[in-house]
Design a protein around this motif. Structure first.
Motif, PDB file in Angstrom:
ATOM      1  N   LEU A 269       0.831  -1.202   0.000  1.00 15.01           N
ATOM      2  CA  LEU A 269       0.000   0.000   0.000  1.00 15.01           C
ATOM      3  C   LEU A 269       0.870   1.258   0.000  1.00 15.01           C
ATOM      4  O   LEU A 269       0.522   2.279  -0.624  1.00 15.01           O
ATOM      5  CB  LEU A 269      -0.925  -0.021   1.216  1.00 15.01           C
ATOM      6  CG  LEU A 269      -2.064   0.997   1.260  1.00 15.01           C
ATOM      7  CD1 LEU A 269      -2.875   0.999  -0.019  1.00 15.01           C
ATOM      8  CD2 LEU A 269      -2.964   0.719   2.469  1.00 15.01           C
ATOM      9  N   GLN A 270       2.018   1.198   0.686  1.00 20.80           N
ATOM     10  CA  GLN A 270       2.967   2.316   0.670  1.00 20.80           C
ATOM     11  C   GLN A 270       3.418   2.610  -0.762  1.00 20.80           C
ATOM     12  O   GLN A 270       3.478   3.780  -1.188  1.00 20.80           O
ATOM     13  CB  GLN A 270       4.189   1.971   1.542  1.00 20.80           C
ATOM     14  CG  GLN A 270       5.285   3.026   1.531  1.00 20.80           C
ATOM     15  CD  GLN A 270       6.624   2.457   2.012  1.00 20.80           C
ATOM     16  OE1 GLN A 270       6.957   1.312   1.719  1.00 20.80           O
ATOM     17  NE2 GLN A 270       7.361   3.272   2.760  1.00 20.80           N
ATOM     18  N   LEU A 310      -9.771   0.553   5.754  1.00 21.47           N
ATOM     19  CA  LEU A 310     -10.360  -0.245   4.687  1.00 21.47           C
ATOM     20  C   LEU A 310     -10.839  -1.616   5.168  1.00 21.47           C
ATOM     21  O   LEU A 310     -11.566  -2.302   4.443  1.00 21.47           O
ATOM     22  CB  LEU A 310      -9.349  -0.416   3.547  1.00 21.47           C
ATOM     23  CG  LEU A 310      -9.032   0.848   2.747  1.00 21.47           C
ATOM     24  CD1 LEU A 310      -7.978   0.560   1.687  1.00 21.47           C
ATOM     25  CD2 LEU A 310     -10.299   1.417   2.100  1.00 21.47           C
ATOM     26  N   SER A 311     -10.451  -2.009   6.359  1.00 19.86           N
ATOM     27  CA  SER A 311     -10.965  -3.259   6.912  1.00 19.86           C
ATOM     28  C   SER A 311     -12.441  -3.133   7.263  1.00 19.86           C
ATOM     29  O   SER A 311     -13.173  -4.123   7.272  1.00 19.86           O
ATOM     30  CB  SER A 311     -10.168  -3.652   8.165  1.00 19.86           C
ATOM     31  OG  SER A 311      -8.828  -3.939   7.825  1.00 19.86           O
ATOM     32  N   THR A 317      -9.546   8.060   2.338  1.00 12.03           N
ATOM     33  CA  THR A 317      -8.612   9.001   1.716  1.00 12.03           C
ATOM     34  C   THR A 317      -7.308   9.028   2.505  1.00 12.03           C
ATOM     35  O   THR A 317      -7.312   9.207   3.727  1.00 12.03           O
ATOM     36  CB  THR A 317      -9.211  10.417   1.667  1.00 12.03           C
ATOM     37  OG1 THR A 317     -10.414  10.382   0.896  1.00 12.03           O
ATOM     38  CG2 THR A 317      -8.228  11.393   1.043  1.00 12.03           C
ATOM     39  N   ALA A 318      -6.211   8.827   1.807  1.00  9.09           N
ATOM     40  CA  ALA A 318      -4.884   8.993   2.410  1.00  9.09           C
ATOM     41  C   ALA A 318      -4.529  10.470   2.342  1.00  9.09           C
ATOM     42  O   ALA A 318      -4.724  11.109   1.299  1.00  9.09           O
ATOM     43  CB  ALA A 318      -3.858   8.160   1.665  1.00  9.09           C
ATOM     44  N   SER A 319      -4.015  11.003   3.453  1.00  6.62           N
ATOM     45  CA  SER A 319      -3.740  12.436   3.483  1.00  6.62           C
ATOM     46  C   SER A 319      -2.541  12.727   4.375  1.00  6.62           C
ATOM     47  O   SER A 319      -2.505  12.302   5.533  1.00  6.62           O
ATOM     48  CB  SER A 319      -4.972  13.186   4.002  1.00  6.62           C
ATOM     49  OG  SER A 319      -4.718  14.574   4.086  1.00  6.62           O
ATOM     50  N   ILE A 320      -1.554  13.450   3.825  1.00  7.69           N
ATOM     51  CA  ILE A 320      -0.359  13.848   4.588  1.00  7.69           C
ATOM     52  C   ILE A 320       0.024  15.264   4.165  1.00  7.69           C
ATOM     53  O   ILE A 320       0.180  15.547   2.973  1.00  7.69           O
ATOM     54  CB  ILE A 320       0.842  12.906   4.333  1.00  7.69           C
ATOM     55  CG1 ILE A 320       0.475  11.459   4.618  1.00  7.69           C
ATOM     56  CG2 ILE A 320       2.035  13.320   5.187  1.00  7.69           C
ATOM     57  CD1 ILE A 320       1.584  10.467   4.305  1.00  7.69           C
ATOM     58  N   PHE A 329      -0.321  15.916   0.292  1.00  2.34           N
ATOM     59  CA  PHE A 329      -0.728  14.717  -0.451  1.00  2.34           C
ATOM     60  C   PHE A 329      -2.117  14.302  -0.012  1.00  2.34           C
ATOM     61  O   PHE A 329      -2.420  14.242   1.174  1.00  2.34           O
ATOM     62  CB  PHE A 329       0.278  13.587  -0.200  1.00  2.34           C
ATOM     63  CG  PHE A 329      -0.143  12.257  -0.764  1.00  2.34           C
ATOM     64  CD1 PHE A 329      -0.408  12.111  -2.125  1.00  2.34           C
ATOM     65  CD2 PHE A 329      -0.265  11.144   0.056  1.00  2.34           C
ATOM     66  CE1 PHE A 329      -0.791  10.880  -2.653  1.00  2.34           C
ATOM     67  CE2 PHE A 329      -0.638   9.911  -0.458  1.00  2.34           C
ATOM     68  CZ  PHE A 329      -0.905   9.771  -1.826  1.00  2.34           C
ATOM     69  N   LYS A 330      -2.965  13.989  -0.987  1.00  6.58           N
ATOM     70  CA  LYS A 330      -4.298  13.483  -0.713  1.00  6.58           C
ATOM     71  C   LYS A 330      -4.676  12.561  -1.861  1.00  6.58           C
ATOM     72  O   LYS A 330      -4.563  12.935  -3.032  1.00  6.58           O
ATOM     73  CB  LYS A 330      -5.298  14.624  -0.580  1.00  6.58           C
ATOM     74  CG  LYS A 330      -6.701  14.172  -0.171  1.00  6.58           C
ATOM     75  CD  LYS A 330      -7.613  15.362   0.114  1.00  6.58           C
ATOM     76  CE  LYS A 330      -7.222  16.044   1.403  1.00  6.58           C
ATOM     77  NZ  LYS A 330      -8.215  17.097   1.792  1.00  6.58           N
ATOM     78  N   LEU A 331      -5.115  11.320  -1.510  1.00  2.52           N
ATOM     79  CA  LEU A 331      -5.433  10.341  -2.546  1.00  2.52           C
ATOM     80  C   LEU A 331      -6.539   9.416  -2.052  1.00  2.52           C
ATOM     81  O   LEU A 331      -6.472   8.882  -0.937  1.00  2.52           O
ATOM     82  CB  LEU A 331      -4.191   9.512  -2.902  1.00  2.52           C
ATOM     83  CG  LEU A 331      -4.373   8.436  -3.974  1.00  2.52           C
ATOM     84  CD1 LEU A 331      -4.615   9.100  -5.335  1.00  2.52           C
ATOM     85  CD2 LEU A 331      -3.154   7.516  -4.030  1.00  2.52           C
ATOM     86  N   LYS A 332      -7.528   9.202  -2.873  1.00  5.91           N
ATOM     87  CA  LYS A 332      -8.604   8.265  -2.559  1.00  5.91           C
ATOM     88  C   LYS A 332      -8.116   6.843  -2.825  1.00  5.91           C
ATOM     89  O   LYS A 332      -7.537   6.550  -3.878  1.00  5.91           O
ATOM     90  CB  LYS A 332      -9.829   8.580  -3.423  1.00  5.91           C
ATOM     91  CG  LYS A 332     -11.010   7.658  -3.167  1.00  5.91           C
ATOM     92  CD  LYS A 332     -12.167   8.019  -4.097  1.00  5.91           C
ATOM     93  CE  LYS A 332     -13.311   7.038  -3.960  1.00  5.91           C
ATOM     94  NZ  LYS A 332     -14.435   7.349  -4.888  1.00  5.91           N
ATOM     95  N   VAL A 333      -8.361   5.944  -1.853  1.00  6.47           N
ATOM     96  CA  VAL A 333      -7.946   4.543  -1.964  1.00  6.47           C
ATOM     97  C   VAL A 333      -9.157   3.660  -1.681  1.00  6.47           C
ATOM     98  O   VAL A 333      -9.884   3.893  -0.712  1.00  6.47           O
ATOM     99  CB  VAL A 333      -6.811   4.196  -0.982  1.00  6.47           C
ATOM    100  CG1 VAL A 333      -6.339   2.770  -1.208  1.00  6.47           C
ATOM    101  CG2 VAL A 333      -5.650   5.170  -1.124  1.00  6.47           C
ATOM    102  N   THR A 334      -9.368   2.646  -2.491  1.00  6.15           N
ATOM    103  CA  THR A 334     -10.495   1.731  -2.286  1.00  6.15           C
ATOM    104  C   THR A 334     -10.005   0.370  -1.812  1.00  6.15           C
ATOM    105  O   THR A 334      -8.846   0.000  -2.027  1.00  6.15           O
ATOM    106  CB  THR A 334     -11.294   1.548  -3.593  1.00  6.15           C
ATOM    107  OG1 THR A 334     -10.466   0.882  -4.559  1.00  6.15           O
ATOM    108  CG2 THR A 334     -11.753   2.898  -4.132  1.00  6.15           C
ATOM    109  N   ARG A 335     -10.921  -0.353  -1.188  1.00  3.80           N
ATOM    110  CA  ARG A 335     -10.590  -1.709  -0.739  1.00  3.80           C
ATOM    111  C   ARG A 335     -10.254  -2.593  -1.925  1.00  3.80           C
ATOM    112  O   ARG A 335      -9.357  -3.454  -1.854  1.00  3.80           O
ATOM    113  CB  ARG A 335     -11.760  -2.295   0.044  1.00  3.80           C
ATOM    114  CG  ARG A 335     -11.479  -3.692   0.596  1.00  3.80           C
ATOM    115  CD  ARG A 335     -12.724  -4.323   1.178  1.00  3.80           C
ATOM    116  NE  ARG A 335     -13.167  -3.615   2.365  1.00  3.80           N
ATOM    117  CZ  ARG A 335     -14.312  -3.906   3.007  1.00  3.80           C
ATOM    118  NH1 ARG A 335     -15.104  -4.847   2.527  1.00  3.80           N
ATOM    119  NH2 ARG A 335     -14.650  -3.230   4.090  1.00  3.80           N
TER     120      ARG A 335
END
Length: 854
Positions: A269-270, A310-311, A317-320, A329-335
């Motif tokens: 995932l990283q 996601l569990s 959304t990943a956000s840093i 940084f901002k990115l939508k992530v799905t299961r």
């Protein structure tokens, strides 16, 4: 024995009973990402010890900066800024060679300065120009942190510990954990397999029925996955002449995957997040984010957070902020994306269960339930694979996935400690996953054979906590090797080389006895596979025997040779030179010789040299312990400094509020208060500016300076608030004394037991304290409230105490018992009657008379 001596013995015994006993036992469930600390202590329920943040688990991370060790969440917070000084995921490279694939992968993922320890051919870390840290030492730091958590919770120093390890941990990995515990100052009662600890906790919290139950404990942690099949049953055990039934758990089969775990999902995932960042900001960045150690460390932390969300959710959304080159940084992530990049890992989920079933010779139908443990099982696709394999009805979620292992290990520690008497004793039969064999060259008539012989000593899935004995027909010093079997999959083959010496000399010394003996000499070597899964060679002896006269006669007339089994000729070396015996039935320590044979045992010297991974040498341990001791001293200094700083900071805040008290305005001059406020404000600013890194003595001296100003004000406030109470106290005590004297004088009967002199003494003391208080009240009226008061609580208590003691002495005076004078016997009258007749004619005494006389 005198009464005084008996009293002395009783007093000593009582003091011994009252002396504090350090009986607490801790456990450490040491994982790749987290560790938990369990604690059990008499009078304290079994539970998880909290860390300094009041959390029940701590990240398996340590940051070392400016000779200061920082743990857990604080270390994680610093990891983004100082990734090269932050050490994590150490469990994955415990007892691995420098060129091991897992070690190479570690170097690829982490930026710590890993170097080759050429002495051991193992990785180490060059922390700075002068310090090279072994993996064992870095883990020891974390064990020390665990020890501090347990000790803080127990209120005493805790040293006894049970530590969990994976069941596939080999000899070297277990030794590394034991070495780390030694460096941390811990006394390891036993190592324990993670899933066995979970099974023990499972058994403690439920009743085992008459029918045996089979459960699979499926544990997917951060670093690996294990499935253990455990059978729970009630078995009969003998205690002397009595037979009782007790619960037992028996490990029947184990399957595992060394690298299938939650951490691998985080790394995938990283990478997904890093690629996403570069895709979004390709035109804006100068360098690839993967070249930034700090950014990738922060992305790994965010990946773990996203995976957990996601569990339970299909997307997040990943956000840093300010991730790389000043860009957010901002990115939508799905299961679905996570499952897609990890589909090869998900495909491996079933294998540990299938391998365990095969090892136990069972099918899914034989299993009552599958108990899920570890953070990795929360991933929906993992659970989906398990449901497809065993069915949804067999998936059990009634065990605390995070804490079952550490609680089970703590219970195991209590059963091993002599400080506990447990109401529920559960026997454990655990297994070794790898066969262990002995390789040696046979000897025939003093000459060694060319080909080596390999004898399996402990079978695959054999029971640990057992001893076995091998018998060697040797006449001179010899060597043999211990190694894992070829199909062991233990990560290493060689274990140790063992040299038995002193045999050649013993044979020469006892040559006359040997010639005279009808029984050939034998060398018996004891092997132990401990409860911790460690193989050792604790004993080797030369055994010399000769037949008694009775046995010689029996043999002459054709009787059976009582030692015929031991009389083997040198033929097939594998069959005739060695014999193995299970220690449960026969061990070197417990075997008794037959009455017909006289046995002489000559101890031999054992030299055990590890040949796989070389453990820490005593010299290395001494250096590490010295460094740990120095860091401990610095930690204590840091703790004292923080405590003194916190004490000063707390004092400033408290007194700033205190100065607004209404009574302070009465007893302290406005100028005095204002000056004090200014000083407090100055020191408050100093704490967060120049004083940020001040030494302990500076904080302490400033605190004393402030206290010297505050104490007189506090004294005046306290006495002002207590003044009326003190005056009333004197009045109340005086009234009680007068009422008592008046009541005594009013009753003639009571007055007989208190002399007038005693009563007058009480009244004199009362009048004195009343007079004193009246003088103090007048003196106090003449003083300003900002001056030190003359009516002081301590002085009032002292004056009143004299009256109270006098009064209590009279109140506690007991009435004397009424003394009944016995009747005087009448003088005998001179008559002609005999004494017998006088007694006969005398009037008998009544019961009342008898009582009076008594």
């Amino acid at each position: 024995m005198t009464l005084r001596w008996l009293c002395f013995i009783y007093t000593v015994a009582l003091l011994c009973m009252m002396a504090p006993v350090h009986a607490a036992v801790m456990s450490i469930d040491y994982g790749t990402d987290w560790f938990k600390v369990g604690l059990i202590k008499p009078g304290m329920p079994l539970d998880v010890a909290l860390n300094k943040d009041s959390k029940r688990k701590t990240q398996s991370v340590v940051t070392i900066r400016h000779d200061e060790r920082i743990y857990g969440s604080d270390a994680i917070s610093l990891a983004g800024r100082f990734p090269h000084l932050t050490y994590s995921n150490l469990k994955s490279i415990v007892a691995k060679r420098f060129d091991d694939p897992l070690t190479e992968e570690f170097r690829h993922r982490y930026v710590n300065n890993m170097v080759l320890d050429s002495t051991r051919n193992m990785p180490a870390f060059l922390h700075n120009e002068t310090q090279q840290l072994s993996i064992e030492e870095l883990i020891a730091y974390q064990f020390q942190n665990a020890k501090q958590q347990a000790s803080a919770t127990a209120g005493e120093k805790v040293k006894d510990v049970v530590i969990t390890v994976t069941p596939f941990a080999n000899q070297y990995e277990r030794q590394s954990i034991l070495d780390a515990a030694e460096l941390a100052g811990l006394n390891v009662l036993s190592l324990m397999h993670d899933e066995t600890a979970v099974a023990l906790n499972f058994a403690v919290n439920r009743e085992i029925g008459k029918t045996a139950e089979n459960h699979i404990f499926y544990d997917m942690g951060a670093g690996s996955t294990v499935a253990s099949i455990v059978t729970f049953s009630n078995v009969e055990t003998k205690e002397g002449k009595k037979t009782r039934t007790a619960p037992q758990l028996e490990v029947r089969g184990v399957g595992f995957d060394r690298t299938l775990g939650g951490h691998e999902l985080d790394v995938r995932l990283q990478t997904l997040l890093a690629d996403g960042f570069m895709k979004i900001n390709k035109a804006s960045v100068k360098g690839d984010i993967k070249s930034s150690d700090s950014a990738m460390t922060r992305l790994l932390k965010e990946a773990n957070r996203v995976k957990q969300i996601l569990s339970a959710n299909t997307e997040t959304t990943a956000s840093i902020e300010n991730l790389h080159e000043g860009l957010d940084f901002k990115l939508k992530v799905t299961r679905a994306e996570l499952e897609n990049i990890c589909k090869d890992l998900i495909a491996r989920v079933r294998s540990p269960i299938e391998d365990a079933l095969k090892a136990a010779n069972m099918t899914v139908d034989d299993i009552d339930s599958v108990v899920l443990v570890g953070g990795g099982v929360r991933v929906p696709s993992v659970q989906g694979q398990l449901v497809d394999l065993v069915g949804a009805q067999k998936i059990a979620k009634n065990v605390n996935a995070d804490e079952a292992a550490v609680l089970g290990a703590a219970f195991r520690g209590a059963s091993l400690s002599n400080q506990f008497r447990l109401s529920k004793q559960i026997s454990i039969k655990d297994v070794t996953l790898f066969p262990i064999q002995v390789a040696y060259t046979p000897e025939n008539k003093g000459k060694e054979a060319k080909a080596a012989v390999h004898t399996t000593l402990f079978e695959k899935f054999g029971t640990i906590g057992t001893r076995k004995i091998m018998t060697f027909n040797r006449v001179s010093d010899f060597e043999f090797e211990l190694a894992y079997g070829k199909d062991a999959n233990a990560g290493m083959d060689d274990i140790a080389k063992v040299k038995i010496s002193g045999l050649t000399e013993a044979m020469k010394k006892h040559k006359d006895d040997i010639k005279a003996s009808e029984i050939p000499p034998k060398v018996r070597v004891t092997f132990e596979l401990s409860n911790s899964g460690m193989i050792s060679v604790p004993e080797a002896t030369l055994q010399l025997g000769k037949l008694t006269f009775k046995e010689k006669v029996k043999s002459f007339f054709g009787g059976k040779d009582g030692n015929a089994e031991e009389k083997k000729t040198e033929g097939d070396a594998k069959q005739n030179e060695t014999a193995t015996e299970d220690a449960k039935t026969k061990t070197a320590a417990t075997e008794e010789p037959k009455e017909s044979v006289s046995i002489t045992k000559v101890p031999l010297v054992i030299e055990y040299t590890p040949t796989g991974i070389i453990p820490l040498s005593e010299k290395d341990k001494a250096i590490a312990k010295q460094r740990i001791n120095e860091l401990d001293i610095m930690d204590n200094k840091k703790k004292l400094r923080e405590e003194s700083r916190n004490a000063l900071e707390t004092f400033v805040y408290r007194v700033q509020d205190f100065l607004y008290n209404d009574v302070v305005e009465i007893v302290a001059a406005e100028q005095e208060v204002e000056k004090f406020r200014e000083l407090l404000s100055e020191i408050s600013e100093w704490i967060y500016d120049e004083g940020e890194h001040a030494d302990t003595h500076v904080y302490t001296s400033k605190l004393k300076e402030l206290q010297s100003i505050e104490n007189p004000i506090q004294h005046r406030v306290r006495e002002y608030n207590q003044r009326q109470n003190n005056i009333d106290h004197v009045s109340t005590t005086a009234k009680l004394a007068r009422d008592f004297v008046n009541s005594i004088r009013a009753k003639e009967e009571d007055a007989r037991y208190h002399t007038e002199e005693e009563l007058e003494g009480l009244m004199d003391a009362t009048e004195k304290v009343e007079k004193w208080m009246a003088e103090q009240v007048e003196a106090q009226k003449k003083l300003a409230e900002t001056e030190d008061p003359v009516i002081v609580t301590s002085k009032v208590a002292e004056k009143v105490k004299a009256v109270e003691e006098h009064l209590m002495k009279l109140l506690s005076k007991k009435k004397p018992k009424k003394v009944v004078q016995p009747k005087k016997e009448e003088e005998p009258v001179e008559t002609n009657e005999t004494q017998e007749e006088i007694v006969k004619d005398s009037e008998p005494k009544t019961e009342e008379h008898q009582h009076d006389e008594l």
